[in-house]
Design a protein around this motif. Sequence first.
Motif, PDB file in Angstrom:
ATOM      1  N   SER A  29      92.681  33.597  64.017  1.00  0.00           N
ATOM      2  CA  SER A  29      90.990  34.582  64.552  1.00  0.00           C
ATOM      3  C   SER A  29      90.843  34.487  62.906  1.00  0.00           C
ATOM      4  O   SER A  29      89.353  33.791  63.172  1.00  0.00           O
ATOM      5  CB  SER A  29      91.059  35.225  65.512  1.00  0.00           C
ATOM      6  OG  SER A  29      91.354  35.162  66.756  1.00  0.00           O
TER       7      SER A  29
ATOM      8  N   ALA B 206      89.478  30.990  61.031  1.00  0.00           N
ATOM      9  CA  ALA B 206      88.938  30.181  61.855  1.00  0.00           C
ATOM     10  C   ALA B 206      87.255  30.637  62.022  1.00  0.00           C
ATOM     11  O   ALA B 206      86.682  30.009  62.166  1.00  0.00           O
ATOM     12  CB  ALA B 206      88.787  29.646  63.483  1.00  0.00           C
ATOM     13  N   SER B 207      87.810  32.269  61.745  1.00  0.00           N
ATOM     14  CA  SER B 207      86.246  33.194  62.110  1.00  0.00           C
ATOM     15  C   SER B 207      85.288  32.794  62.469  1.00  0.00           C
ATOM     16  O   SER B 207      84.274  33.054  63.580  1.00  0.00           O
ATOM     17  CB  SER B 207      85.005  32.907  60.206  1.00  0.00           C
ATOM     18  OG  SER B 207      85.869  32.873  58.791  1.00  0.00           O
ATOM     19  N   ALA B 208      85.999  33.430  63.608  1.00  0.00           N
ATOM     20  CA  ALA B 208      86.210  33.507  65.096  1.00  0.00           C
ATOM     21  C   ALA B 208      87.345  33.646  65.902  1.00  0.00           C
ATOM     22  O   ALA B 208      87.803  33.200  65.498  1.00  0.00           O
ATOM     23  CB  ALA B 208      85.628  31.692  65.540  1.00  0.00           C
ATOM     24  N   LEU B 209      87.190  34.197  67.304  1.00  0.00           N
ATOM     25  CA  LEU B 209      87.764  34.847  68.433  1.00  0.00           C
ATOM     26  C   LEU B 209      88.859  33.638  68.685  1.00  0.00           C
ATOM     27  O   LEU B 209      88.061  32.192  69.610  1.00  0.00           O
ATOM     28  CB  LEU B 209      87.258  35.427  69.442  1.00  0.00           C
ATOM     29  CG  LEU B 209      88.052  36.095  70.193  1.00  0.00           C
ATOM     30  CD1 LEU B 209      89.350  37.280  69.632  1.00  0.00           C
ATOM     31  CD2 LEU B 209      87.611  36.622  70.823  1.00  0.00           C
ATOM     32  N   VAL B 210      89.917  33.129  68.736  1.00  0.00           N
ATOM     33  CA  VAL B 210      90.560  32.832  69.058  1.00  0.00           C
ATOM     34  C   VAL B 210      91.757  34.182  70.329  1.00  0.00           C
ATOM     35  O   VAL B 210      92.850  34.518  69.642  1.00  0.00           O
ATOM     36  CB  VAL B 210      91.803  31.796  68.049  1.00  0.00           C
ATOM     37  CG1 VAL B 210      92.986  31.306  68.337  1.00  0.00           C
ATOM     38  CG2 VAL B 210      91.190  31.196  67.019  1.00  0.00           C
TER      39      VAL B 210
END
Length: 106
Positions: A28, A31-35
């Motif tokens: 996360s 990727a700078s996003a919730l994974v």
Amino acid sequence: MLRFIFRLAAMIALSVSVIMAVIDTTRSVAASALVMTPLNTSWLAVSPDTRAAFETYVRAKASPLVWDGAIAWVLAQPGFAVFAVLAFLLYAVGYRRRRHEFAPTN
């Protein structure tokens, strides 16, 4: 002895849950996003042969509806959450309630 086994299994499941959560957190941040990786994806990455064998076994012994309904839904959930719930359930089974003895009051 049986309670010890359930509590040991709960500790192992919790350890797996923490490891999977750390991996998802690292992904996360990168990727700078919730994974949140589904359990199925993690299982296929680690051991695709056992995943295929498990599906074949469930479809043969139980029913294809069990696989398509319940088990496919569980495998679609984030792996860390599945192992955290499993750890909680195993610990609840192995939990030893303390009995409170009440002393008579005079």
